[in-house]
Design an enzyme around this catalytic site. Structure first.
Site, PDB file in Angstrom:
ATOM      1  N   ASP A  27       0.733  -1.119  -0.329  1.00 11.41           N
ATOM      2  CA  ASP A  27       0.029  -0.033   0.033  1.00 11.41           C
ATOM      3  C   ASP A  27       0.805   1.368   0.085  1.00 11.41           C
ATOM      4  OD1 ASP A  27      -2.217   1.382   0.070  1.00 11.41           O
ATOM      5  OD2 ASP A  27      -2.783   1.233   2.023  1.00 11.41           O
ATOM      6  N   HIS A  44       2.842   3.077  -9.141  1.00 10.19           N
ATOM      7  CA  HIS A  44       2.596   1.832  -9.174  1.00 10.19           C
ATOM      8  C   HIS A  44       3.845   1.182  -9.940  1.00 10.19           C
ATOM      9  CE1 HIS A  44      -1.448   2.000  -7.655  1.00 10.19           C
ATOM     10  NE2 HIS A  44      -2.135   2.470  -8.745  1.00 10.19           N
ATOM     11  N   GLU A  74     -12.083  -4.980  -4.823  1.00 12.81           N
ATOM     12  CA  GLU A  74     -12.558  -3.728  -4.728  1.00 12.81           C
ATOM     13  C   GLU A  74     -11.867  -2.634  -5.417  1.00 12.81           C
ATOM     14  OE1 GLU A  74     -11.662  -5.581  -1.798  1.00 12.81           O
ATOM     15  OE2 GLU A  74     -13.848  -6.039  -1.575  1.00 12.81           O
ATOM     16  N   TRP A  76     -11.534  -2.929  -8.609  1.00  9.64           N
ATOM     17  CA  TRP A  76     -12.149  -2.757  -9.911  1.00  9.64           C
ATOM     18  C   TRP A  76     -12.750  -1.293  -9.881  1.00  9.64           C
ATOM     19  CZ3 TRP A  76     -10.379  -5.333 -13.726  1.00  9.64           C
ATOM     20  CH2 TRP A  76     -10.342  -6.452 -13.718  1.00  9.64           C
ATOM     21  N   ARG A  78     -11.809   1.615  -9.170  1.00  7.57           N
ATOM     22  CA  ARG A  78     -10.848   2.891  -9.156  1.00  7.57           C
ATOM     23  C   ARG A  78     -11.130   3.164 -10.696  1.00  7.57           C
ATOM     24  NH1 ARG A  78      -5.245   2.229  -6.027  1.00  7.57           N
ATOM     25  NH2 ARG A  78      -6.031   1.778  -4.080  1.00  7.57           N
ATOM     26  N   LEU A 138      10.958 -20.903  -4.318  1.00  2.20           N
ATOM     27  CA  LEU A 138       9.877 -19.959  -3.810  1.00  2.20           C
ATOM     28  C   LEU A 138       8.712 -20.032  -4.407  1.00  2.20           C
ATOM     29  CD1 LEU A 138       9.365 -17.479  -1.904  1.00  2.20           C
ATOM     30  CD2 LEU A 138       9.797 -16.096  -3.924  1.00  2.20           C
ATOM     31  N   SER A 203      -7.907  -5.546   5.198  1.00  5.05           N
ATOM     32  CA  SER A 203      -8.533  -5.278   4.030  1.00  5.05           C
ATOM     33  C   SER A 203      -9.111  -6.538   3.297  1.00  5.05           C
ATOM     34  CB  SER A 203      -7.573  -4.371   3.256  1.00  5.05           C
ATOM     35  OG  SER A 203      -7.520  -2.982   4.134  1.00  5.05           O
ATOM     36  N   GLU A 214       0.964 -13.263  12.575  1.00  9.85           N
ATOM     37  CA  GLU A 214       1.681 -12.208  13.157  1.00  9.85           C
ATOM     38  C   GLU A 214       1.593 -11.123  12.336  1.00  9.85           C
ATOM     39  OE1 GLU A 214       2.627 -11.906  16.230  1.00  9.85           O
ATOM     40  OE2 GLU A 214       2.646 -14.390  16.739  1.00  9.85           O
TER      41      GLU A 214
HETATM   42  C1  FPP Z   1      -1.967   0.158  -3.500  1.00 11.15           C
HETATM   43  O1  FPP Z   1      -1.613   1.378  -3.357  1.00 11.15           O
HETATM   44  C2  FPP Z   1      -1.229  -0.649  -4.587  1.00 11.15           C
HETATM   45  C3  FPP Z   1      -1.977  -1.229  -5.561  1.00 11.15           C
HETATM   46  C4  FPP Z   1      -3.500  -1.123  -5.647  1.00 11.15           C
HETATM   47  C5  FPP Z   1      -1.306  -1.676  -6.671  1.00 11.15           C
HETATM   48  C6  FPP Z   1       0.036  -2.607  -6.391  1.00 11.15           C
HETATM   49  C7  FPP Z   1       0.424  -2.893  -7.661  1.00 11.15           C
HETATM   50  C8  FPP Z   1       2.051  -2.848  -7.511  1.00 11.15           C
HETATM   51  C9  FPP Z   1       2.887  -2.659  -6.818  1.00 11.15           C
HETATM   52  C10 FPP Z   1       2.476  -2.990  -9.427  1.00 11.15           C
HETATM   53  C11 FPP Z   1       3.040  -4.319  -9.853  1.00 11.15           C
HETATM   54  C12 FPP Z   1       2.632  -5.611  -8.995  1.00 11.15           C
HETATM   55  C13 FPP Z   1       3.149  -6.892  -9.573  1.00 11.15           C
HETATM   56  C14 FPP Z   1       2.801  -7.970  -8.772  1.00 11.15           C
HETATM   57  C15 FPP Z   1       3.427  -6.858 -10.783  1.00 11.15           C
HETATM   58  P1  FPP Z   1      -2.478   2.562  -3.452  1.00 11.15           P
HETATM   59  O2  FPP Z   1      -2.783   2.947  -4.856  1.00 11.15           O
HETATM   60  O3  FPP Z   1      -3.671   2.197  -2.842  1.00 11.15           O
HETATM   61  O4  FPP Z   1      -1.766   3.595  -2.785  1.00 11.15           O
HETATM   62  P2  FPP Z   1      -2.351   4.841  -1.684  1.00 11.15           P
HETATM   63  O5  FPP Z   1      -2.794   4.318  -0.774  1.00 11.15           O
HETATM   64  O6  FPP Z   1      -1.058   5.605  -1.527  1.00 11.15           O
HETATM   65  O7  FPP Z   1      -3.510   5.594  -2.617  1.00 11.15           O
END
Ligand code: FPP
Length: 258
Positions: A27, A44, A74, A76, A78, A138, A203, A214
């Site tokens: 996040d 991202h 959820e 989707w 955005r 892994l 979430s 943990e």
């Molecule tokens: C949450 O941050 C993050 C996401 C919804 C996307 C996570 C995706 C990546 C890290 C990209 C690549 C992943 C892979 C596996 C290739 P947010 O947008 O909710 O941030 P905010 O809370 O600051 O708005």
């Protein structure tokens, strides 16, 4: 502060009890981008580097499994443009990284409702799973279009369908059969959950599997997350006492003296 990169992580954590399975809510991408005056998608994109470093570090530690929450049911909701950027990022990252992951003996799994993805992305996910299916390193699980409640409902429906077909006596439905119907049934439950970005919530991630996990929360925003932060989370985990609802085992001397 000791600084650890993926190369030094095993040495830094030598002798500590390691988790077998780590689950991560990535996040803070949007806030990271905003703080730099950049659009959300820049966060991202920067987050992909953190994913790469974490996977590398997890491999060097010889963890059994790493589950990353990449896109929730959820998400989707955005704006369409952000969803499109994320889908494109999954596609390009998979195309760029698959060979290297395969060479590193990583086995890929995708969990979530993949029917909501377009056909070409669905094909790529299946292809990546097939190519890496015999790997023994892994287990990298990417949760996309995933929700913990969705997963439990799917599992319950599957068991109910078996019962309706007369293949299962409803009285036999128990924790083990529900666990067996989850998408993570082949993995140990996570020992350590990490959430970046400062929020202290699960979430809707792995709701069943996190029962005794943990929890570690960090203010670090996902694009800033490095092997150093994984090392800190594992050090925190190694200091916890896990009782699974039982009591702490008594030290041998006090048992002997009793
Ligand atoms: C949450 O941050 C993050 C996401 C919804 C996307 C996570 C995706 C990546 C890290 C990209 C690549 C992943 C892979 C596996 C290739 P947010 O947008 O909710 O941030 P905010 O809370 O600051 O708005």
């Amino acid at each position: 502060m000791e600084i650890t990169g993926p190369e030094q992580i095993a040495e830094r954590l030598q002798g500590l009890r390691l988790p077998r399975h780590v689950a991560v809510v990535m996040d803070g991408n949007g806030r990271w981008a905003k703080s730099r005056g950049e659009p959300r998608h820049a966060g991202h994109r920067a987050g992909v580097r953190s994913v790469r470093e974490l996977v590398d570090a997890a491999g060097r530690l010889e963890l059994e499994a790493l589950t990353l929450f990449a896109f929730s049911s959820e998400n989707w909701r955005r704006p369409g443009a952000e969803v499109r950027v994320l889908m494109e990022l999954f596609r390009t990252t998979l195309d760029q990284e698959l060979q290297r992951l395969h060479e590193n003996d990583v086995r890929l799994h995708f969990i979530g409702d993949r029917r909501r993805f377009d056909r070409s992305l669905q094909r790529r996910l299946t292809h990546a799973e097939e190519v890496t299916s015999a790997n023994r390193g892994l287990q990298l699980v990417i949760a996309t279009s995933y929700g913990g409640r969705w997963e439990i409902v799917e599992a319950a429906r599957r068991l109910a369908e078996e019962a309706a077909r007369g293949e299962r006596d409803p009285a036999t439905i128990d924790e083990a059969s529900l666990h067996g119907a989850l998408s993570t049934t082949h993995l140990p439950d996570p020992d350590l959950f990490i959430r970046t970005g400062g929020e202290r919530r699960v979430s809707n991630f792995l709701l069943w599997q996190l029962a005794y996990t943990e929890l570690h929360f960090t203010e670090t925003l996902w694009p800033d997350f490095r092997a150093e932060h994984l090392a800190q989370a594992i050090e925190d985990f190694a200091g916890r006492e896990r009782r699974y609802g039982g009591v702490q085992p008594e030290p041998l001397e006090s048992v002997r003296d009793a």
